[in-house]
Design a protein around this motif. Structure first.
Motif, PDB file in Angstrom:
ATOM      1  N   VAL A  85       5.192  40.835  55.328  1.00 23.75           N
ATOM      2  CA  VAL A  85       5.186  41.490  56.481  1.00 23.75           C
ATOM      3  C   VAL A  85       6.604  42.651  57.007  1.00 23.75           C
ATOM      4  CG1 VAL A  85       5.440  40.688  59.195  1.00 23.75           C
ATOM      5  CG2 VAL A  85       3.937  38.840  57.802  1.00 23.75           C
ATOM      6  N   LEU A  86       7.297  42.206  56.159  1.00 22.88           N
ATOM      7  CA  LEU A  86       8.705  43.376  55.993  1.00 22.88           C
ATOM      8  C   LEU A  86       7.820  44.701  55.483  1.00 22.88           C
ATOM      9  CD1 LEU A  86      11.429  43.804  55.989  1.00 22.88           C
ATOM     10  CD2 LEU A  86      11.806  42.644  54.431  1.00 22.88           C
ATOM     11  N   ILE A  87       7.653  44.181  54.665  1.00 22.21           N
ATOM     12  CA  ILE A  87       6.828  45.655  53.530  1.00 22.21           C
ATOM     13  C   ILE A  87       6.190  46.405  54.871  1.00 22.21           C
ATOM     14  CG2 ILE A  87       5.877  46.455  51.491  1.00 22.21           C
ATOM     15  CD1 ILE A  87       7.405  44.290  49.770  1.00 22.21           C
ATOM     16  N   GLY A  88       4.755  45.584  54.986  1.00 19.17           N
ATOM     17  CA  GLY A  88       3.901  46.331  55.594  1.00 19.17           C
ATOM     18  C   GLY A  88       4.284  47.212  56.825  1.00 19.17           C
ATOM     19  N   SER A  89       5.321  46.024  57.549  1.00 20.99           N
ATOM     20  CA  SER A  89       5.349  47.121  58.939  1.00 20.99           C
ATOM     21  C   SER A  89       7.167  48.134  58.745  1.00 20.99           C
ATOM     22  CB  SER A  89       6.451  45.948  59.545  1.00 20.99           C
ATOM     23  OG  SER A  89       7.514  45.450  58.993  1.00 20.99           O
ATOM     24  N   ALA A  90       7.604  47.638  57.395  1.00 15.03           N
ATOM     25  CA  ALA A  90       8.141  49.647  57.180  1.00 15.03           C
ATOM     26  C   ALA A  90       8.163  50.533  56.784  1.00 15.03           C
ATOM     27  CB  ALA A  90       9.321  48.836  55.905  1.00 15.03           C
ATOM     28  N   ALA A  91       6.125  50.319  55.809  1.00 13.11           N
ATOM     29  CA  ALA A  91       5.520  51.718  55.786  1.00 13.11           C
ATOM     30  C   ALA A  91       4.654  51.873  57.110  1.00 13.11           C
ATOM     31  CB  ALA A  91       4.412  50.902  55.202  1.00 13.11           C
ATOM     32  N   TRP A  92       4.682  50.895  58.373  1.00 15.98           N
ATOM     33  CA  TRP A  92       3.622  51.521  59.463  1.00 15.98           C
ATOM     34  C   TRP A  92       4.887  52.019  60.111  1.00 15.98           C
ATOM     35  CZ3 TRP A  92       2.644  47.628  63.820  1.00 15.98           C
ATOM     36  CH2 TRP A  92       1.808  47.900  64.995  1.00 15.98           C
ATOM     37  N   LEU A  93       5.693  51.782  60.140  1.00 18.62           N
ATOM     38  CA  LEU A  93       7.248  52.676  60.941  1.00 18.62           C
ATOM     39  C   LEU A  93       7.294  53.865  60.401  1.00 18.62           C
ATOM     40  CD1 LEU A  93       9.662  52.501  62.827  1.00 18.62           C
ATOM     41  CD2 LEU A  93      11.137  51.516  60.783  1.00 18.62           C
ATOM     42  N   VAL A  94       7.014  53.592  58.547  1.00 19.13           N
ATOM     43  CA  VAL A  94       7.570  55.259  57.754  1.00 19.13           C
ATOM     44  C   VAL A  94       6.175  56.046  59.091  1.00 19.13           C
ATOM     45  CG1 VAL A  94       7.827  56.251  56.286  1.00 19.13           C
ATOM     46  CG2 VAL A  94       9.055  54.337  56.188  1.00 19.13           C
ATOM     47  N   ILE A  95       5.084  55.997  58.390  1.00 17.43           N
ATOM     48  CA  ILE A  95       4.573  56.776  58.747  1.00 17.43           C
ATOM     49  C   ILE A  95       4.581  56.820  60.803  1.00 17.43           C
ATOM     50  CG2 ILE A  95       1.776  56.185  59.857  1.00 17.43           C
ATOM     51  CD1 ILE A  95       1.308  54.731  57.095  1.00 17.43           C
ATOM     52  N   ARG A  96       5.018  56.316  61.510  1.00 23.43           N
ATOM     53  CA  ARG A  96       4.473  56.409  62.555  1.00 23.43           C
ATOM     54  C   ARG A  96       6.239  57.717  62.858  1.00 23.43           C
ATOM     55  NH1 ARG A  96       2.927  53.967  66.561  1.00 23.43           N
ATOM     56  NH2 ARG A  96       0.696  52.940  65.854  1.00 23.43           N
TER      57      ARG A  96
END
Length: 370
Positions: A85-96
């Motif tokens: 979850v941490l890796i996925g949310s971090a990738a989502w945040l970087v894209i935003r």
């Protein structure tokens, strides 16, 4: 009792702290957005508040999970889930965040430049850059997630050893996909076609609505969508009416009788164009371009500022000229030579007789007066 309170305190504290930090960060972004109206960056960054809170919550839970001593039998699975979850949310945040920066850059560029063609080109490039960034971040995030599993880490050496063979096989298998991806980059940075351009593809007239790394969508005038691979535009000829300046010259053809009043048609064309708001006033003309034994081909041309207006100009002068000829000069319309038709003013089919008598009609027999 302690085994129950400790997990509740840790989990509840992490969630509460996440909510508080997220709310404070959101309020700071709102204040920054109100103070700096000249840039949309701070408002766009607010779109990342959900992945931001997920990163905070998963990071705190992952760091403090070992202290809770809850569900020790499943501690490994729960810890790995929190890591994913941490890796996925971090990738989502970087894209935003990347999207906010790219969109802010485009907005600043659009305010400084008023050229529509240049803005469409930059918009196309920006959209494709965002797709590339999203794809790269997604691939890195998936790779990081896979590396959290021991089986994948153990197979890393063998995967690297066979990477060359796999790369060749994948390149052959995905040859079409890779060619479309490179064609998409070539379109974006080669300025061949842009979002909003008016194009003619396989006889279909429409506007480019979407460009991705693999396909392109054209919206036709009747609201249909034509989707085709982007490699089409790098391998086949097509018409781009928006290339360079959007100004266009439209052509209308008529077939009229040889006795048609050309000078009067030129004057009427000028009058029709002056009454048409779509005409940009740059140029117009009317000429005879071809003849046949029964008719002659008349070509009218007029200019307009873009493809939409040139269509309006063409249909307007075509319709109004036909109506005017039918009302004022019906003899100028094409007709069958053997049919009886009205003659033009001050003209006859034969030579006038010396005594002023009307000439004989073409279908009268030589002995009709006997």
């Amino acid at each position: 009792m302690e085994n129950l309170l400790r997990p509740l305190i840790v989990v509840g504290g992490a969630v509460a702290l996440t909510v508080v930090i997220g709310w404070i960060t959101d309020r700071l972004l709102c204040q920054a957005d109100e103070r700096h109206r000249e840039t949309p960056l701070w408002g766009l960054l607010r779109r990342g508040r959900i992945p931001y809170q997920l990163v905070l919550c998963s990071a705190m839970l992952r760091a403090s999970y070992d202290e809770t001593r809850m569900l020790e039998r499943y501690s490994s699975a729960i810890g790995r889930t929190l890591t994913l979850v941490l890796i996925g949310s971090a990738a989502w945040l970087v894209i935003r965040i990347a999207g906010a920066i790219v969109e802010t850059t485009y907005t600043s560029y659009a305010r400084a430049h008023r050229d529509p063609a240049r803005l469409r080109r930059v918009r196309t490039q920006v959209s494709l850059i965002m797709r590339v960034v999203s794809a790269i971040v997604g691939v890195v995030a998936v790779a990081a997630m896979l590396l959290t599993f021991p089986a994948f880490r153990a197979a890393g050496a063998s995967l690297l050893a066979s990477a060359g063979i796999l790369g060749i096989v994948a390149g052959v298998a995905a040859q079409s996909t890779l060619s479309n991806m490179f064609a998409g980059l070539q379109i974006a940075f080669g300025d061949m076609v842009r979002i909003g351009d008016t194009v003619v593809v396989d006889g279909e007239w429409g506007t480019v609505e979407e460009i991705t790394l693999t396909f392109l969508t054209v919206r036709t005038w009747d609201e249909r969508r034509i989707t085709m691979p982007v490699s089409y535009f790098t391998s086949k000829p097509f018409e781009n009416w928006s290339r360079g300046t959007p100004q266009m010259t439209g052509i209308v053809y008529w077939h009229v009788d040889h006795s048609a009043p050309l000078e009067a048609m030129r004057e009427k064309l000028r009058d029709f164009l002056r009454e048409c708001p779509a005409w940009d006033g740059r140029a117009y003309g009317l000429d005879v371009t071809d003849t046949t034994p029964n008719t002659m081909q008349v070509r009218a041309l007029a200019t307009a500022k873009d493809a939409d207006d040139i269509w309006t100009v063409r249909v307007t002068i075509r319709e109004r000229m036909i109506n005017w000829l039918a009302d004022e000069h019906p003899y100028a319309l094409p007709r069958v030579n053997t049919a009886e038709a009205p003659l033009p003013p001050n003209r006859t089919n034969g030579h006038p007789s010396p005594d002023g008598a009307s000439p004989r009609r073409a279908h009268d027999s030589p002995g009709a007066d006997r």
